[in-house]
Design an enzyme around this catalytic site. Structure first.
Site, PDB file in Angstrom:
ATOM      1  CG  HIS A  67      17.894 -15.482  20.851  1.00  0.00           C
ATOM      2  ND1 HIS A  67      19.044 -15.514  20.082  1.00  0.00           N
ATOM      3  CD2 HIS A  67      18.015 -16.448  21.782  1.00  0.00           C
ATOM      4  CE1 HIS A  67      19.826 -16.482  20.535  1.00  0.00           C
ATOM      5  NE2 HIS A  67      19.240 -17.063  21.568  1.00  0.00           N
ATOM      6  CB  ALA A  68      15.928 -12.376  25.596  1.00  0.00           C
TER       7      ALA A  68
END
Length: 150
Positions: A67-68
């Site tokens: 994820h970011a």
């Protein structure tokens, strides 16, 4: 909301292998990208962050949640589940990963409930092993829709 409701179309898949961790990220983000949950920039941000910070999203042996940050291209909150038959290694210490849970969250709080459900699922050794041993996408769906994790 049920755990399975966070998965868009074609978000649960089994792949034989990934040639490297970058391809594993691509596999895990594919359904989120195709269903307009994230932008290409979001996928690139995960890869760039991994190169700079290491695989911060490896949760335990064999499990990663790429994820970011939301502002880097998350459009909707959603998940994917990608099982690799052969492990891929992340980072300098070669952490093996076979199960990738791709995450897109539109803000820091949007995914708290789903993370709690996933934590319960992954903390039960039997459930985690069932996910790793699954032979079909339907088996993965059945585990995710188990009433125990809703």
């Amino acid at each position: 909301m049920r755990l399975i409701d966070f998965f868009p179309n074609s978000a649960i898949s089994i792949k034989s292998s990934a040639k490297d961790w970058q391809q594993a990220i691509d596999f895990s983000m594919e359904a989120l990208l195709n269903n307009d949950y994230v932008t290409e920039g979001y996928v690139d941000a995960i890869k760039q962050s991994t190169q700079i910070n290491g695989p911060y999203y490896v949760l335990c042996p064999y499990v990663a949640m790429p994820h970011a940050r939301p502002e880097l291209g998350a459009i909707k909150t959603g998940l994917t589940l990608t099982l690799l038959k052969d492990e891929v290694h992340f980072g300098d210490d070669h952490q093996p990963v076979r199960l990738l849970i791709g995450l897109a969250a539109i803000d820091p709080d949007a995914h708290i409930g789903v993370i709690q459900i996933l934590s319960e699922l992954l903390s039960e050794e039997e459930s985690l092993q069932a996910l790793l041993d699954a032979q079909s996408e339907q088996q993965l769906v059945d585990i995710l829709t188990s009433s125990e994790f809703q």
